[in-house]
Design an enzyme around this catalytic site. Structure first.
Site, short mmCIF file in Angstrom:
data_model
loop_
_atom_site.label_atom_id
_atom_site.label_comp_id
_atom_site.label_asym_id
_atom_site.label_seq_id
_atom_site.Cartn_x
_atom_site.Cartn_y
_atom_site.Cartn_z
N LYS A 120 33.09 38.22 33.47
CA LYS A 120 31.92 38.43 34.33
C LYS A 120 30.66 38.60 33.50
CE LYS A 120 33.69 39.76 38.76
NZ LYS A 120 33.64 40.70 39.88
N LYS A 202 42.58 29.93 38.58
CA LYS A 202 42.92 30.67 39.80
C LYS A 202 42.05 30.26 40.99
CE LYS A 202 40.84 35.06 40.33
NZ LYS A 202 40.69 36.50 40.30
N LYS A 205 37.13 32.83 45.36
CA LYS A 205 36.12 32.81 46.42
C LYS A 205 34.82 32.18 45.93
CE LYS A 205 36.84 37.41 46.82
NZ LYS A 205 37.04 38.79 47.32
P1 TYM Z 1 39.44 40.98 44.59
O1 TYM Z 1 38.50 41.41 45.64
O2 TYM Z 1 38.96 40.00 43.57
O3 TYM Z 1 40.77 40.39 45.22
C1 TYM Z 1 41.50 41.11 46.21
C2 TYM Z 1 43.00 40.92 45.98
O4 TYM Z 1 43.35 39.54 46.00
C3 TYM Z 1 44.07 39.21 44.81
N1 TYM Z 1 43.76 37.81 44.43
C4 TYM Z 1 44.67 36.84 44.22
N2 TYM Z 1 46.00 36.84 44.27
C5 TYM Z 1 46.65 35.67 44.02
N3 TYM Z 1 46.03 34.51 43.71
C6 TYM Z 1 44.68 34.46 43.64
N4 TYM Z 1 44.10 33.30 43.36
C7 TYM Z 1 43.92 35.66 43.90
N5 TYM Z 1 42.60 35.96 43.93
C8 TYM Z 1 42.51 37.28 44.24
C9 TYM Z 1 43.59 40.21 43.78
O5 TYM Z 1 44.53 40.39 42.74
C10 TYM Z 1 43.44 41.45 44.60
O6 TYM Z 1 44.66 42.12 44.76
N6 TYM Z 1 39.24 44.97 41.59
C11 TYM Z 1 39.84 44.42 42.79
C12 TYM Z 1 39.52 45.21 44.04
C13 TYM Z 1 39.85 46.66 43.93
C14 TYM Z 1 41.15 47.22 43.98
C15 TYM Z 1 40.95 48.64 43.89
C16 TYM Z 1 42.44 46.68 44.10
C17 TYM Z 1 38.95 47.66 43.82
N7 TYM Z 1 39.63 48.87 43.81
C18 TYM Z 1 42.03 49.49 43.90
C19 TYM Z 1 43.51 47.56 44.10
C20 TYM Z 1 43.31 48.95 44.00
C21 TYM Z 1 39.30 43.00 42.98
O7 TYM Z 1 38.26 42.64 42.48
O8 TYM Z 1 40.04 42.25 43.83
#
Ligand code: TYM
Length: 337
Positions: A120, A202, A205
């Site tokens: 990032k 991957k 979004k």
């Molecule tokens: P975020 O918002 O990027 O994504 C949310 C969840 O989706 C999963 N994910 C994927 N899994 C499989 N294939 C993909 N292509 C893919 N893209 C996204 C992510 O692994 C995630 O589980 N930091 C985290 C959000 C967060 C969080 C937390 C998660 C903040 N606090 C506490 C767990 C516990 C994030 O940016 O996820």
């Protein structure tokens, strides 16, 4: 005879998602789908990580809108807001409070090693702010505040989970047990859903190519079109193997949506071309998303219901969070009144 044994506390599960754009099939199969199934057997908290979202610049009106939409999507998963706690991170001030405390138990070196920070900060070179650097300690605070046992995430969040475990163990080691050390819960298939156009990266979004990712609110026609144009290989044989990234990705998606094993899928498509397979994958995704999309249409315009659920979620989450925060502050040595 009277049974005096207290019921065992159910294991606690927590996960959050950032409110940046409509989530993709990757978010659904890597995270949401597990959340849905875990909500039956565990004591669950699910939330919208809006505080995390401002580590990159957000337009205020868009942040507000996307946070509400993401919250409505969480309810659309079929999560029962009376059974699970469904909340907006910024409505629970204890997250930011614990984050500060944990910053003082996190080493500069370990935070510098986070891959997501490196990626990032390259992508947003004009805004490498302290929040972006401290992102994983905020995530640790999210998890540790609730004494979470399991954290269902996709494979990309594994490193943050490991850091969370290190911080919890370090704090417990210095002050005595304060935090439950959480376990990641990463599903086998679906843990890393790849781009439909470049299956070595991957599904995201923020991918500028609209054909690369499937949004959870895409119409059936859009979904079919995207799968039909998915990148594959020239072998024309549906089998899971090294070097067949495109087909492996489609098989993983199909397996998640239908529950079929890779072997069953290989048998089902033996002697058939990729065209048939792609249509079958698209149909399985359309069916997978149908209930969620129907629920979403109902919730998104019902502001009163959304506000009521958010208030209830904030109240319940905050009560649990305060217990851990009090315990943690007492251990550190803050004067209590
Ligand atoms: P975020 O918002 O990027 O994504 C949310 C969840 O989706 C999963 N994910 C994927 N899994 C499989 N294939 C993909 N292509 C893919 N893209 C996204 C992510 O692994 C995630 O589980 N930091 C985290 C959000 C967060 C969080 C937390 C998660 C903040 N606090 C506490 C767990 C516990 C994030 O940016 O996820």
């Amino acid at each position: 005879m009277e049974n005096n044994t207290a019921p065992e506390r159910k294991k606690r599960v927590l996960s959050l998602i950032q409110p940046t754009a409509v989530p993709t099939l990757g978010n659904h199969l890597g995270a949401f789908k597990n959340w849905q199934s875990m909500s039956e057997d565990y004591d669950c908290l699910f939330g919208v990580a809006d505080l995390h979202a401002i580590t990159v610049r957000q337009e205020p009106a868009a942040l507000r809108k996307q946070s509400t939409e993401m919250y409505a999507l969480l309810l659309s998963l079929g999560l029962d807001p009376d059974k699970s706690i469904v909340f907006m991170q910024s409505h629970v001030p204890q997250h930011a409070q614990l984050c500060w405390l944990l910053n003082c138990y996190t080493q500069f070196g370990e935070a510098s090693r986070m891959t997501q920070f490196k990626e990032k900060s390259q992508k947003h070179a004009d805004n490498i702010n302290l929040g972006l650097f401290a992102y994983p300690t905020l995530m640790a605070a999210d998890i540790l505040l609730y004494q979470s046992d399991f954290v269902p995430v996709g494979a990309d969040q594994k490193q943050h989970l490991e850091l969370t475990r290190n911080i919890a163990e370090r704090f417990n080691g210095v002050h005595g047990k304060c935090f439950t050390v959480p376990e990641p819960f990463i599903g086998k298939a679906g843990a890393r859903v790849m781009s439909l156009q470049d299956p070595t990266s991957k599904m995201s979004k923020s991918d500028p190519n609209p054909k690369a990712s499937v949004s959870l609110l895409d119409t059936p026609e859009q979904i079919m079109k995207k799968f039909k144009s998915a990148v594959t290989d020239s072998e024309a044989c549906v089998r899971y193997a090294d070097g067949k990234d495109g087909i492996n990705n489609l098989m993983s998606i199909y397996s998640c949506c239908t529950g079929k094993s890779y072997e069953e899928i290989e048998n089902e498509f033996a002697g058939k071309g990729y065209g048939d397979f792609k249509v079958a994958v698209a149909e399985s995704v359309i069916e997978e998303l149908r209930p969620l999309q129907e629920n979403y249409k109902r919730f998104i315009n019902d502001t009163a219901y959304l506000n009521e659920c958010m208030a209830k979620g904030a109240e319940k989450a905050s009560r649990l969070a305060q217990r851990t925060l009090d315990k943690c502050m007492k251990k550190i040595g803050f004067k209590q009144i």
